[in-house]
Scaffold this motif. Sequence first.
Motif, PDB file in Angstrom:
ATOM      1  N   THR A 155       3.239  65.116 -14.036  1.00 39.07           N
ATOM      2  CA  THR A 155       3.985  64.604 -15.168  1.00 39.07           C
ATOM      3  C   THR A 155       3.578  65.398 -16.393  1.00 39.07           C
ATOM      4  N   ARG A 156       4.481  66.177 -16.917  1.00 41.19           N
ATOM      5  CA  ARG A 156       4.233  67.070 -18.054  1.00 41.19           C
ATOM      6  C   ARG A 156       2.987  67.920 -17.811  1.00 41.19           C
ATOM      7  N   PHE A 157       1.864  67.580 -18.444  1.00 40.01           N
ATOM      8  CA  PHE A 157       0.678  68.426 -18.339  1.00 40.01           C
ATOM      9  C   PHE A 157      -0.407  67.827 -17.446  1.00 40.01           C
ATOM     10  N   ARG A 158      -0.117  66.711 -16.833  1.00 44.13           N
ATOM     11  CA  ARG A 158      -1.123  66.042 -16.002  1.00 44.13           C
ATOM     12  C   ARG A 158      -0.776  66.184 -14.534  1.00 44.13           C
ATOM     13  N   ARG A 159      -1.793  66.337 -13.718  1.00 43.18           N
ATOM     14  CA  ARG A 159      -1.625  66.345 -12.272  1.00 43.18           C
ATOM     15  C   ARG A 159      -2.359  65.135 -11.711  1.00 43.18           C
ATOM     16  N   SER A 160      -1.746  64.515 -10.716  1.00 48.16           N
ATOM     17  CA  SER A 160      -2.366  63.351 -10.092  1.00 48.16           C
ATOM     18  C   SER A 160      -1.903  63.266  -8.644  1.00 48.16           C
ATOM     19  N   HIS A 161      -2.357  62.244  -7.966  1.00 51.27           N
ATOM     20  CA  HIS A 161      -1.977  62.002  -6.582  1.00 51.27           C
ATOM     21  C   HIS A 161      -1.521  60.554  -6.438  1.00 51.27           C
ATOM     22  N   THR A 162      -0.551  60.326  -5.559  1.00 50.22           N
ATOM     23  CA  THR A 162      -0.244  58.956  -5.186  1.00 50.22           C
ATOM     24  C   THR A 162      -1.338  58.504  -4.215  1.00 50.22           C
ATOM     25  N   LYS A 163      -1.471  57.222  -4.057  1.00 49.60           N
ATOM     26  CA  LYS A 163      -2.552  56.718  -3.208  1.00 49.60           C
ATOM     27  C   LYS A 163      -2.233  56.925  -1.734  1.00 49.60           C
ATOM     28  N   SER A 164      -3.267  57.117  -0.942  1.00 53.74           N
ATOM     29  CA  SER A 164      -3.115  57.159   0.505  1.00 53.74           C
ATOM     30  C   SER A 164      -2.998  55.726   0.998  1.00 53.74           C
ATOM     31  N   TRP A 165      -2.245  55.521   2.078  1.00 52.33           N
ATOM     32  CA  TRP A 165      -2.031  54.171   2.571  1.00 52.33           C
ATOM     33  C   TRP A 165      -1.835  54.185   4.077  1.00 52.33           C
ATOM     34  N   LYS A 166      -1.879  53.007   4.674  1.00 49.72           N
ATOM     35  CA  LYS A 166      -1.758  52.874   6.117  1.00 49.72           C
ATOM     36  C   LYS A 166      -0.485  52.106   6.448  1.00 49.72           C
ATOM     37  N   LYS A 167       0.237  52.628   7.431  1.00 49.06           N
ATOM     38  CA  LYS A 167       1.504  52.039   7.862  1.00 49.06           C
ATOM     39  C   LYS A 167       1.338  51.542   9.288  1.00 49.06           C
ATOM     40  N   ALA A 168       1.868  50.353   9.556  1.00 48.70           N
ATOM     41  CA  ALA A 168       1.840  49.795  10.905  1.00 48.70           C
ATOM     42  C   ALA A 168       3.268  49.509  11.346  1.00 48.70           C
ATOM     43  N   ILE A 169       3.610  49.957  12.561  1.00 46.72           N
ATOM     44  CA  ILE A 169       4.895  49.649  13.161  1.00 46.72           C
ATOM     45  C   ILE A 169       4.615  48.687  14.313  1.00 46.72           C
ATOM     46  N   VAL A 170       5.151  47.482  14.189  1.00 47.99           N
ATOM     47  CA  VAL A 170       4.851  46.399  15.113  1.00 47.99           C
ATOM     48  C   VAL A 170       6.077  46.143  15.982  1.00 47.99           C
ATOM     49  N   THR A 171       5.904  46.197  17.297  1.00 46.64           N
ATOM     50  CA  THR A 171       6.974  45.891  18.239  1.00 46.64           C
ATOM     51  C   THR A 171       6.804  44.453  18.702  1.00 46.64           C
ATOM     52  N   LEU A 172       7.882  43.671  18.574  1.00 43.56           N
ATOM     53  CA  LEU A 172       7.841  42.265  18.954  1.00 43.56           C
ATOM     54  C   LEU A 172       8.445  42.056  20.332  1.00 43.56           C
ATOM     55  N   HIS A 173       8.093  40.933  20.935  1.00 41.47           N
ATOM     56  CA  HIS A 173       8.702  40.529  22.197  1.00 41.47           C
ATOM     57  C   HIS A 173      10.194  40.311  21.948  1.00 41.47           C
ATOM     58  N   GLU A 174      11.026  40.550  22.951  1.00 47.53           N
ATOM     59  CA  GLU A 174      12.486  40.534  22.771  1.00 47.53           C
ATOM     60  C   GLU A 174      13.032  39.175  22.354  1.00 47.53           C
ATOM     61  N   ASP A 175      12.286  38.106  22.550  1.00 41.23           N
ATOM     62  CA  ASP A 175      12.758  36.762  22.172  1.00 41.23           C
ATOM     63  C   ASP A 175      12.504  36.425  20.695  1.00 41.23           C
ATOM     64  N   TYR A 176      11.766  37.254  19.988  1.00 37.33           N
ATOM     65  CA  TYR A 176      11.362  36.942  18.616  1.00 37.33           C
ATOM     66  C   TYR A 176      11.993  37.909  17.626  1.00 37.33           C
ATOM     67  N   ARG A 177      12.225  37.420  16.401  1.00 39.28           N
ATOM     68  CA  ARG A 177      12.756  38.220  15.301  1.00 39.28           C
ATOM     69  C   ARG A 177      12.046  37.776  14.016  1.00 39.28           C
ATOM     70  N   ILE A 178      12.022  38.692  13.035  1.00 37.89           N
ATOM     71  CA  ILE A 178      11.509  38.369  11.696  1.00 37.89           C
ATOM     72  C   ILE A 178      12.671  38.558  10.737  1.00 37.89           C
ATOM     73  N   SER A 179      12.907  37.558   9.901  1.00 41.18           N
ATOM     74  CA  SER A 179      13.986  37.634   8.923  1.00 41.18           C
ATOM     75  C   SER A 179      13.377  37.763   7.524  1.00 41.18           C
ATOM     76  N   PHE A 180      13.641  38.908   6.863  1.00 44.77           N
ATOM     77  CA  PHE A 180      13.119  39.125   5.508  1.00 44.77           C
ATOM     78  C   PHE A 180      14.108  38.699   4.440  1.00 44.77           C
ATOM     79  N   PHE A 181      15.348  38.516   4.819  1.00 40.48           N
ATOM     80  CA  PHE A 181      16.384  38.186   3.826  1.00 40.48           C
ATOM     81  C   PHE A 181      16.892  36.779   4.022  1.00 40.48           C
TER      82      PHE A 181
END
Length: 103
Positions: free
Chosen positions: A77-103
Amino acid sequence: MARDLSKTKLNLEPYQIIIRPLLTEKSLHKSERLNQYAFEVHPRAGKADIRRAVEELFNVKVVRVNTQNRRGKPRRTRFRRSHTKSWKKAIVTLHEDYRISFF
């Protein structure tokens, strides 16, 4: 050669392990077609911790957990250099009878 889990054992609550769900086009496609859901998780949480947290928070049965350590990207950004944070991602597979509703 097995890793000693006693040193990395976390005593976190499920709501501390799952930071937020990742709602992107790719993750929504995977949730509809493959019944896989993506979450940003605590960087020191293991697959067993993530499985336990998802099962307790959403009342579902987890079949498989895949994790990725995402590296932070350099930003400028203009004259500054920085880094975004490192993070961990998990991909979870569910049993076919189950669902998650976020909306």
